[in-house]
Scaffold this active site. Structure first.
Site, PDB file in Angstrom:
ATOM      1  N   HIS A 117       2.302  -9.337   0.034  1.00 60.21           N
ATOM      2  CA  HIS A 117       1.416  -9.161  -1.118  1.00 60.21           C
ATOM      3  C   HIS A 117       1.048 -10.558  -1.641  1.00 60.21           C
ATOM      4  CE1 HIS A 117       2.410  -4.805  -2.100  1.00 60.21           C
ATOM      5  NE2 HIS A 117       3.480  -5.119  -1.394  1.00 60.21           N
ATOM      6  N   HIS A 131       4.156  -6.334   5.359  1.00 58.66           N
ATOM      7  CA  HIS A 131       2.981  -6.860   4.669  1.00 58.66           C
ATOM      8  C   HIS A 131       3.406  -7.820   3.583  1.00 58.66           C
ATOM      9  CE1 HIS A 131       4.208  -2.989   2.980  1.00 58.66           C
ATOM     10  NE2 HIS A 131       3.863  -3.464   1.798  1.00 58.66           N
TER      11      HIS A 131
HETATM   12  P1  5GP Z   1       4.758  -1.737  -0.562  1.00 54.15           P
HETATM   13  O1  5GP Z   1       5.081  -0.885  -1.729  1.00 54.15           O
HETATM   14  O2  5GP Z   1       5.146  -1.067   0.745  1.00 54.15           O
HETATM   15  O3  5GP Z   1       5.295  -3.135  -0.667  1.00 54.15           O
HETATM   16  O4  5GP Z   1       3.194  -1.924  -0.584  1.00 54.15           O
HETATM   17  C1  5GP Z   1       2.300  -1.057   0.006  1.00 54.15           C
HETATM   18  C2  5GP Z   1       0.980  -1.326  -0.653  1.00 54.15           C
HETATM   19  O5  5GP Z   1      -0.025  -0.695   0.115  1.00 54.15           O
HETATM   20  C3  5GP Z   1       0.890  -0.772  -2.065  1.00 54.15           C
HETATM   21  O6  5GP Z   1       0.649  -1.845  -2.980  1.00 54.15           O
HETATM   22  C4  5GP Z   1      -0.273   0.207  -1.991  1.00 54.15           C
HETATM   23  O7  5GP Z   1      -1.086   0.202  -3.140  1.00 54.15           O
HETATM   24  C5  5GP Z   1      -1.024  -0.261  -0.760  1.00 54.15           C
HETATM   25  N1  5GP Z   1      -1.735   0.796  -0.077  1.00 54.15           N
HETATM   26  C6  5GP Z   1      -1.234   2.014   0.285  1.00 54.15           C
HETATM   27  N2  5GP Z   1      -2.171   2.741   0.916  1.00 54.15           N
HETATM   28  C7  5GP Z   1      -3.283   1.964   0.956  1.00 54.15           C
HETATM   29  C8  5GP Z   1      -4.587   2.176   1.493  1.00 54.15           C
HETATM   30  O8  5GP Z   1      -4.928   3.219   2.053  1.00 54.15           O
HETATM   31  N3  5GP Z   1      -5.480   1.137   1.359  1.00 54.15           N
HETATM   32  C9  5GP Z   1      -5.151  -0.041   0.749  1.00 54.15           C
HETATM   33  N4  5GP Z   1      -6.103  -0.975   0.676  1.00 54.15           N
HETATM   34  N5  5GP Z   1      -3.932  -0.262   0.233  1.00 54.15           N
HETATM   35  C10 5GP Z   1      -3.002   0.729   0.334  1.00 54.15           C
END
Ligand code: 5GP
Length: 167
Positions: A155, A153
């Protein structure tokens, strides 16, 4: 003259050992405070996550089994607002089909098209969200990169002055 030079270099030595002990103290304080500073929930989640190709919460979001605020969707890409926003605009842009892309470190040649598409979509959404003065793109990878969801993903962050360097 030589004596003066010697004195100067002695003084230099004293200064650098003072500098060393100052940085030792600063280092010790940093270690001590790290024991008392609560860990950010995002970091905690990332350290708790195990890198894996098991289905993730994003599959449920793609399949609309759990709700999300979708800001963009086409046949290949879905973008929705992050549940724990780190900026006034915080959107996650994901490929609908993961195809092995648990993270950027797993990218292969065949992924070039979707990777480009994710970035181009980020630009479209930035425009849509009115981020005309700038924004930031982040891709966390692996435990040290603070990745918590193993479905690639992007951001998109904006809507406030962002700082550099990141944490
Ligand atoms: P990472 O830390 O893997 O780069 O980012 C994962 C992102 O997914 C985090 O910023 C977290 O807040 C978001 N996230 C996790 N679970 C959910 C969810 O159920 N719904 C949404 N909209 N975002 C989520």
């Amino acid at each position: 003259m030589a004596e003066k030079e010697g004195m100067r270099s002695d003084a230099g030595l004293k200064k650098s050992s003072a500098d060393r002990s100052r940085s030792d103290i600063i280092g010790r304080i940093a270690v001590l405070t790290s024991h008392f500073t609560p860990m950010a929930p995002e970091k905690e989640a990332a350290l708790a996550a195990t890198p894996s190709d098991a289905p993730t919460i994003f599959d449920k979001i793609i399949n609309k089994e759990i709700p999300s605020i979708v800001v963009y969707e086409d046949d290949k890409v879905l973008a929705f607002r992050d549940i724990a926003p780190q900026a006034p605009v915080h959107v996650l842009i994901i490929p609908k089909i993961r195809d092995g892309l648990t993270g950027l470190s797993k990218a292969e040649g065949r992924h070039c098209e979707i990777l480009g598409r994710l970035l181009y979509t980020a630009k479209l959404i930035a425009k849509q969200e009115g981020l005309d003065e700038g924004f930031r793109i982040v891709i966390n990878d692996g435990p040290k990169g603070c990745q918590s969801v193993y479905h690639l993903h992007v951001h998109l962050l904006g809507g406030r002055q962002l700082n550099w360097p990141p944490g």
